[in-house]
Design a protein around this motif. Structure first.
Motif, PDB file in Angstrom:
ATOM      1  N   SER A  49      48.105  46.691  29.102  1.00 25.74           N
ATOM      2  CA  SER A  49      46.670  46.879  29.606  1.00 25.74           C
ATOM      3  C   SER A  49      45.660  45.547  29.822  1.00 25.74           C
ATOM      4  O   SER A  49      45.221  45.376  30.597  1.00 25.74           O
ATOM      5  N   TYR A  50      45.990  44.785  28.507  1.00 24.53           N
ATOM      6  CA  TYR A  50      45.164  43.521  28.421  1.00 24.53           C
ATOM      7  C   TYR A  50      45.622  42.752  29.719  1.00 24.53           C
ATOM      8  O   TYR A  50      44.717  42.093  30.299  1.00 24.53           O
ATOM      9  N   LEU A  51      47.035  42.464  29.877  1.00 19.46           N
ATOM     10  CA  LEU A  51      47.562  41.507  30.989  1.00 19.46           C
ATOM     11  C   LEU A  51      46.646  41.851  32.134  1.00 19.46           C
ATOM     12  O   LEU A  51      46.100  41.136  33.059  1.00 19.46           O
ATOM     13  N   TRP A  52      46.678  43.240  32.485  1.00 18.28           N
ATOM     14  CA  TRP A  52      46.251  43.673  33.882  1.00 18.28           C
ATOM     15  C   TRP A  52      44.572  43.381  33.854  1.00 18.28           C
ATOM     16  O   TRP A  52      44.446  42.519  34.925  1.00 18.28           O
ATOM     17  N   ALA A  53      43.816  43.707  32.975  1.00 15.47           N
ATOM     18  CA  ALA A  53      42.510  43.325  32.878  1.00 15.47           C
ATOM     19  C   ALA A  53      42.322  41.779  33.003  1.00 15.47           C
ATOM     20  O   ALA A  53      41.319  41.290  34.031  1.00 15.47           O
ATOM     21  N   PHE A  54      43.201  41.018  32.403  1.00 13.54           N
ATOM     22  CA  PHE A  54      43.060  39.507  32.116  1.00 13.54           C
ATOM     23  C   PHE A  54      43.403  39.067  33.822  1.00 13.54           C
ATOM     24  O   PHE A  54      42.603  38.276  34.379  1.00 13.54           O
ATOM     25  N   VAL A  55      44.445  39.462  34.250  1.00 13.71           N
ATOM     26  CA  VAL A  55      44.892  38.967  35.640  1.00 13.71           C
ATOM     27  C   VAL A  55      43.638  39.288  36.510  1.00 13.71           C
ATOM     28  O   VAL A  55      43.376  38.650  37.568  1.00 13.71           O
ATOM     29  N   TYR A  56      43.130  40.568  36.435  1.00 16.11           N
ATOM     30  CA  TYR A  56      41.867  40.756  37.491  1.00 16.11           C
ATOM     31  C   TYR A  56      40.874  39.738  37.464  1.00 16.11           C
ATOM     32  O   TYR A  56      40.301  39.297  38.295  1.00 16.11           O
ATOM     33  N   ALA A  57      40.336  39.499  36.042  1.00 14.92           N
ATOM     34  CA  ALA A  57      39.212  38.397  36.239  1.00 14.92           C
ATOM     35  C   ALA A  57      39.942  36.937  36.554  1.00 14.92           C
ATOM     36  O   ALA A  57      39.007  36.340  37.232  1.00 14.92           O
ATOM     37  N   PHE A  58      41.170  36.895  36.108  1.00  9.93           N
ATOM     38  CA  PHE A  58      41.752  35.424  36.737  1.00  9.93           C
ATOM     39  C   PHE A  58      41.662  35.376  38.354  1.00  9.93           C
ATOM     40  O   PHE A  58      41.122  34.416  38.686  1.00  9.93           O
ATOM     41  N   PHE A 219      47.524  35.319  46.063  1.00  5.85           N
ATOM     42  CA  PHE A 219      46.174  34.526  46.836  1.00  5.85           C
ATOM     43  C   PHE A 219      45.519  35.377  47.910  1.00  5.85           C
ATOM     44  O   PHE A 219      44.044  35.385  47.644  1.00  5.85           O
ATOM     45  N   ALA A 220      45.891  36.069  48.594  1.00  6.37           N
ATOM     46  CA  ALA A 220      45.262  36.716  49.676  1.00  6.37           C
ATOM     47  C   ALA A 220      44.442  37.963  48.761  1.00  6.37           C
ATOM     48  O   ALA A 220      43.129  38.183  49.106  1.00  6.37           O
ATOM     49  N   GLY A 221      44.883  38.637  47.686  1.00  8.70           N
ATOM     50  CA  GLY A 221      44.229  39.371  47.019  1.00  8.70           C
ATOM     51  C   GLY A 221      43.062  38.837  46.318  1.00  8.70           C
ATOM     52  O   GLY A 221      41.753  39.275  46.201  1.00  8.70           O
ATOM     53  N   SER A 222      43.463  37.612  45.675  1.00  7.50           N
ATOM     54  CA  SER A 222      42.245  36.740  45.114  1.00  7.50           C
ATOM     55  C   SER A 222      41.166  36.592  46.062  1.00  7.50           C
ATOM     56  O   SER A 222      39.957  36.788  45.569  1.00  7.50           O
ATOM     57  N   ALA A 223      41.353  36.138  47.146  1.00  7.52           N
ATOM     58  CA  ALA A 223      40.445  35.656  48.316  1.00  7.52           C
ATOM     59  C   ALA A 223      39.710  36.535  48.352  1.00  7.52           C
ATOM     60  O   ALA A 223      38.482  36.789  48.866  1.00  7.52           O
ATOM     61  N   GLN A 224      40.448  37.582  49.039  1.00  4.09           N
ATOM     62  CA  GLN A 224      39.614  39.102  49.360  1.00  4.09           C
ATOM     63  C   GLN A 224      38.640  39.414  48.643  1.00  4.09           C
ATOM     64  O   GLN A 224      37.552  39.771  48.735  1.00  4.09           O
ATOM     65  N   SER A 225      39.375  39.818  47.202  1.00  6.03           N
ATOM     66  CA  SER A 225      38.487  40.366  46.272  1.00  6.03           C
ATOM     67  C   SER A 225      37.272  39.578  45.675  1.00  6.03           C
ATOM     68  O   SER A 225      36.118  40.082  45.392  1.00  6.03           O
ATOM     69  N   SER A 226      37.469  38.163  45.621  1.00  6.72           N
ATOM     70  CA  SER A 226      36.369  37.313  45.311  1.00  6.72           C
ATOM     71  C   SER A 226      35.200  37.285  46.318  1.00  6.72           C
ATOM     72  O   SER A 226      34.140  36.869  46.036  1.00  6.72           O
ATOM     73  N   MET A 227      35.707  37.012  47.474  1.00  5.42           N
ATOM     74  CA  MET A 227      34.524  37.366  48.597  1.00  5.42           C
ATOM     75  C   MET A 227      33.574  38.662  48.331  1.00  5.42           C
ATOM     76  O   MET A 227      32.585  38.683  48.504  1.00  5.42           O
ATOM     77  N   HIS A 339      41.617  46.189  44.661  1.00  8.58           N
ATOM     78  CA  HIS A 339      42.387  45.012  43.880  1.00  8.58           C
ATOM     79  C   HIS A 339      42.904  45.441  42.560  1.00  8.58           C
ATOM     80  O   HIS A 339      43.762  44.939  42.231  1.00  8.58           O
ATOM     81  N   LEU A 340      41.768  45.948  41.992  1.00  8.87           N
ATOM     82  CA  LEU A 340      42.248  46.552  40.609  1.00  8.87           C
ATOM     83  C   LEU A 340      43.661  47.240  40.616  1.00  8.87           C
ATOM     84  O   LEU A 340      44.481  47.029  39.700  1.00  8.87           O
TER      85      LEU A 340
END
Lengths: 424, 489, 214
Positions: A49-58, A219-227, A339-340
């Motif tokens: 669970s923690y890895l999941w939450a961490f990767v989301y923030a990352f 990367f695609a998920g990161s760029a999309q969700s951070s936008m 994304h989550l």
């Protein structure tokens, strides 16, 4: 700087934000406490669970850094009024590095290969140089790499924040050029860092599985969700009146276009990865999707197809939708949630796979009866919620704190007038 | 506006360091642009043009000759045979179709991202796209062997109820490439209409007035027309962007949906697209640098344009390098001995580093040298700013991208699972002449294009001039521009 | 402004138009401007004056001119969307009807019995994923064709000639001059006042444009 200009510099005032900072802090503290308790009660679940939450923030922070780098590399105008938010989100990387430590300590509970004895799996022995933690060695390379990823992310984010804030003081246009030149050199490092982070902490969940597209996919998920995150933050600040006369509907339009473009890009990358594996039908690759199309997990797979791609695609395709703050906001909510779920879909099945393998002894034994692992089920856990609240709450609180420190947009960026007068 | 009436700060004295280079140099007027671009079409061709057209036309004749020989004799006149059953034909197909992608990128993606510098180069890049697709289409069409059955590729009702296999990547190719050609041609033509009207309105001869008049469709610059025109252009750009991605992705599916080591890898679609744009931009530079010099277009295709294109070549070359590294890394990481064989024994193993050198080691290392190493020179401003140096450097990607496709195809096929079926591909003279012929055809068509059609988008270049802004005379973009206006003018 | 008495219906005007030996019926009045900003300001005035049958002719699309003319956004993209839907439908029918495993009832004419299911590659007869490339490509193709078709139809092009071309100065419209043409059939058009009105907006040259001699 004179006394008067101090007053006119628009700054985020936490006092005006009501209970929001407290809410974030409270949720974060409670969530982290809950996770801590979880590590005592159900350590394996807590670790996942923690890895999941961490990767989301990352991914949100890394994506924001990407947009900062892109802004400077292409010498864009329009981003200026919202760039400070990106810088501040990316600027959370030092805290993120601290939050990474629990992942390091709980890694043997997550990554199966750390508990496999050398000599038992020929495929693992082959890549033991690369995956060298747990029983395959001291993990110098594995954790050493992580050190470099975080060193890069922290360094880049901090430098950009520093230069950008420094420009607030004197409006030095040389800093703009300096940041641009830095961006060119940083892009290859960014690509390498996010790719290998994705390999080390997500692809290596199943150390047999591999995909050359994996880094691009994350990367695609990161760029999309951070936008999407940027749109949410900037519109919240705009609504609170911090960006009056600075940010306009035109900025929403252009951010909406980018969100739309990256929704399509994510779909393209994800479809290509799935499709090539589906079509060639090689067992050692298809397992990844096979597991995730077993039992209730397939519902989540379907939700991702519709929610991560089709829904935002339809919400954002028309021009008025990109300019309408409300609809844009909904689309962002969908993207951030999806994304989550995407990360959940990547990470969580592995816990059940690991358990099934331990119970049955081998993959062959685990799938012997029905051709798939029967125990795979979508099983949300209270610790998922705790970890998510903990990480997001703390990061949100830190973000608001850091946002209050400097001007809310780069007040003396030489491109600011162009950005304010943006026309699509 | 917060900055409107009272700017917060005084402008910094060094503000000029972030000023952007103008898109059209020397403050050229609209009339100058019309005159300068149109006269290329209107004046008598120079002698170099005649020489070039004759030579390339002669070389282009190799295409029908080689194809006539091929059709009359059989596909055996090409060197491909088991185990290398795809060779130069598919290499050349992918090479040419990839070249075209830069044209669509410039016309569509740079349009959507509002990169105004595209206006000087998009017309010729789009023309290049169309000619490249023509060259590309020759190869698969004739590779089918019995060309008179090529209609089998299209879903035409027939008495045998034989339909296409819609689950085959090769059929997707038929749809993708024909769509790409059609849409590129339409996009190009829609962009040409206002400029054809310019030539029509300047025409001094009856023939020119009739021909260009018919082609211009009666265009009269009406704003009621521009309104729909701009929307249509936006839609076409919007659909061309995913189209260009899809075309080379589908081309990559030809390889990646298979189970052949070296072909089956998930990064192929974006990697092919990046490679195509990389090779395409190299070709754009290859064609435009001489054209700019020969027609004196330095004020329109400025050093800034060249600089930007060099940066895109550098970026896409590095992305391609990233993909090479991913392939190598995953080939090793997967632990799959067949993947490793293809990458480490069929491609990389160079003599001196391995006691069993790969037969095609030279192709692999040419590819790496041309595609990954050579573009890195563009990190240096010197290399981006001297047209001759740029031209020399971009020849490497031109060559390297051909080698990339050859490496993918030949090295994966020539030594597979069973050593008894190993082979080595050598091109025949027909292979070589046909490929040389398509190069001739490509340049020949491009020469005809620069002679008969305006090679720079006249109306779009005018639209990026400062005086094209309807608020130009009223003091720029309102008051907020003041900090810069105080410094700039 | 506008003296309402001089306004006539198009029908009336057509009957009373001066028909000289060399020129056809009056088409409208044209005004030449030398810069984008001039024509932009003039267009705003024409819009506010209430003209309906008029147009601005420019060498390139002038940013914001649609607003200055009081035109709404173009509805062309509706046809593009129709094209996309058509493309996907055609692709689906093409693939499904030819490859899926079904049997049509006997009363359906024989020529519609077109399917020939074959097992290829271990994929289903109608396989969704491998159909996506064709769905996509045909959607794009039809979108492009519908868009171009709509563009030509909505602009009423191609056409061989137009009364504007009868004005020799108008040839500069594709070079560096900007024009406003107010048609004679506009309800507010007045042969006497409209030219003056245009001149007052800063037009360089104002001239009557006639249709071709019949």
């Amino acid at each position: 700087m004179s006394e008067t200009s101090h007053k006119t510099i628009p700054k985020f005032d936490p006092a005006k934000a009501g209970n929001l900072p407290k809410l974030f802090l409270g949720a974060g503290a409670l969530g982290l406490l809950g996770t801590l308790a979880g590590f005592a009660v159900a350590p394996k679940q807590a670790a996942f669970s923690y890895l999941w939450a961490f990767v989301y923030a990352f991914t949100l922070c890394a994506g924001s850094l990407f947009w900062v780098l892109l802004h400077h590399a292409v010498d864009a105008d329009w981003t200026v009024v919202v760039r400070r938010f990106l810088e501040k989100v990316a600027g959370l990387f030092p805290y993120l590095a601290l939050l990474f430590l629990p992942v390091v300590f709980s890694a043997p509970m997550i990554y199966e290969w750390m508990t496999v004895d050398p000599g038992t799996d020929v495929l693992l022995d082959h890549k033991a140089v690369f995956l060298d933690g747990g029983r395959n060695g001291a993990g110098f390379f594995y954790y050493g790499r992580a050190f470099f990823y975080f060193a890069f992310f922290m360094g880049a984010a901090t430098l950009y924040k520093k230069f950008s804030v420094a420009q607030d003081a004197d409006g030095n246009p040389h800093l703009t050029n300096k940041m641009r030149h830095m961006a060119y050199g940083m892009i290859p490092f960014f690509a390498a860092s996010i790719t290998f982070f994705a390999f080390d902490y997500l692809m290596a969940l199943d150390y047999h599985w591999f995909s050359t597209m994996w880094g691009v996919y994350i990367f695609a998920g990161s760029a999309q969700s951070s936008m999407a995150l940027l749109i949410v933050i900037s519109n919240a600040c705009r609504r609170a009146g911090y960006l009056d006369g600075v940010m306009s509907v035109e900025h929403n339009h252009i951010m909406g276009k980018l969100l739309f473009a990256f929704t399509v890009f994510w779909a393209y990358i994800t479809f290509s990865q799935y499709f090539l594996i589906y079509y060639a039908n090689i067992p050692e690759e298809t397992w990844f999707f096979h597991h995730r199309n077993t039992n209730s997990w397939q519902w989540l797979s379907a939700v991702l197809v519709f929610g991560h791609f089709l829904l935002p695609f339809c919400l954002l395709i028309t021009q008025p939708a990109k300019r309408d703050g409300r609809r844009l906001f909904w689309a962002c909510g969908v993207v951030l949630t999806m994304h989550l779920l995407d990360l959940y879909w990547i990470i969580m099945p592995q816990k059940q796979i690991n358990e099934a393998l331990h119970a049955a002894g081998s993959l062959q034994a685990a799938v012997a009866k029905t051709g798939s692992i029967e125990s795979l089920h979508l099983a949300p856990h209270i610790l998922d919620l705790c970890s998510l609240l903990g990480v997001v709450g703390i990061m949100g609180w830190l973000f608001l704190k850091s946002l209050a420190q400097d001007a809310i947009y780069p007040v003396r960026d030489p491109r600011l007038p162009n950005s304010i007068n943006l026309k699509n | 506006m917060a900055h409107g009436t009272a700017p917060l700060f005084e402008p910094h004295p060094d503000l000029h360091v972030v000023e952007r280079a103008p898109l059209v140099l020397n403050g050229r007027s609209m009339g100058w642009i019309t005159e300068h671009v149109s006269q290329i079409v209107e004046q008598r061709a120079k002698s170099w043009w005649w020489w070039a057209v004759m030579i390339t036309g002669f070389v282009a004749c190799l295409v029908p000759l080689a194809l006539a020989y091929l059709v009359s004799t059989g596909v055996g006149v090409w060197g491909n045979n088991q185990p290398v059953s795809w060779a130069w034909d598919i290499t050349n197909f992918v090479f040419w179709i990839g070249i075209g992608h830069a044209g669509t990128l410039i016309s569509a993606i740079l349009f959507l991202t509002r990169q105004k510098w595209r206006t000087s180069i998009n017309r010729s890049a789009e023309a290049m796209t169309i000619f490249a697709v023509i060259c590309a289409a020759i190869f698969p069409v004739f590779h089918v062997g019995r060309i008179w059955f090529a209609w089998f590729l299209f879903p035409i009702p027939n008495s045998n109820v034989i339909w296409q296999n819609f689950r085959s990547p090769l059929l997707w190719d038929v749809f993708a490439v024909s769509t790409y050609f059609t849409v590129s041609l339409l996009f190009w033509y829609v962009g040409l209409v206002p400029d054809l009207a310019t030539i029509r309105d300047r025409a001094t001869t009856k023939l020119r007035k009739v021909v260009y008049g018919a082609l211009a469709l009666g265009w009269r610059g009406s704003n009621r027309n521009w309104r729909h025109y701009e929307k249509a252009y936006l839609v076409l750009a919007g659909i061309s962007t995913p189209l260009v991605l899809s075309v080379h992705s589908v081309v990559s599916f030809d390889f990646a949906t298979s189970v052949i080591p070296g072909w089956h890898t998930t990064i192929f679609p974006p990697y092919f697209v990046a490679g195509a744009i990389f090779g395409g931009f190299a070709m754009v530079l290859t064609l435009l640098i001489p054209a700019r010099a020969l027609y004196g277009l330095h004020d329109l295709i400025t050093d800034k344009h060249i600089d930007n294109m060099c940066k895109i070549v550098l970026l896409t070359g590095t992305i391609v390098g990233y993909a090479y590294m991913m392939e190598l890394f995953i080939a090793w990481y997967s632990g799959n001995p067949f993947e490793q064989w293809v990458f480490f024994r069929n491609r990389i193993a160079a003599p001196g580093f391995s006691d069993q050198p790969a037969p095609y080691w030279w192709a692999y290392w040419s590819m790496i040298g041309c595609n990954v190493i050579a573009p890195q020179f563009f990190w240096f401003k010197f290399c981006r700013q001297h047209a001759v140096v740029v031209w020399i450097i971009v020849q490497f990607p031109n060559i390297g991208m051909w080698f990339e496709r050859f490496v993918i195809i030949a090295t994966s096929l020539h030594r597979d699972y069973v050593p008894s079926s190993w082979g080595y591909f050598t091109p025949t003279i027909t292979d070589i002449l046909l490929f040389v012929g398509t190069i001739g055809l490509f340049v020949f068509l491009f020469l005809l294009f620069v002679r008969f059609l305006p090679m720079i988008t006249i109306f779009e270049v005018k639209a990026v001039l400062p005086e094209a802004d309807p608020h130009h005379d009223h003091g720029g973009h309102g008051h907020a521009k003041e900090p810069q206006a105080a410094q700039g003018h | 402004m506008g003296d309402t008495d001089t306004r006539k219906s198009p029908k009336q005007r057509r009957d009373t138009d001066t028909m000289t030996e060399t020129q056809g019926r009056l088409f409208g009045v044209g005004a030449e401007f030398s810069s984008a900003s001039q024509v932009y300001a003039a267009a705003e005035k024409c819009r506010d004056h209430g003209f309906k049958r008029w147009d601005v002719h420019t060498p390139f699309p002038v940013h914001g001119m649609d607003d200055a003319m009081g035109l709404g956004p173009s509805r062309l993209s509706f046809f593009s969307l129709m094209g996309a839907c058509t493309g996907v439908t055609v692709a689906f029918l093409l693939i499904f009807l030819t490859t899926a495993d079904y049997k049509l009832p006997d009363w359906v004419p024989m020529w519609l019995h077109q399917n020939y299911p074959l097992i290829v590659n271990g994929k289903p007869f109608f396989a969704f994923e491998p159909s996506i490339p064709i769905f996509f490509e045909l959607a794009i193709l039809c979108t492009a064709l519908f868009t171009i078709g709509a563009l030509l139809a909505m602009n009423m092009l191609p056409r061989w000639n137009h009364p504007c071309f009868n004005w020799d100065r108008f040839a500069k419209v594709t070079d560096d001059k900007f024009f406003i043409v107010i048609e004679a059939c506009d309800p507010k058009f007045s042969e006497l006042e409209t030219p003056d009105f245009l001149k007052s907006l800063g037009a360089g040259a104002v001239e009557m444009i006639h249709e071709d001699k019949e």
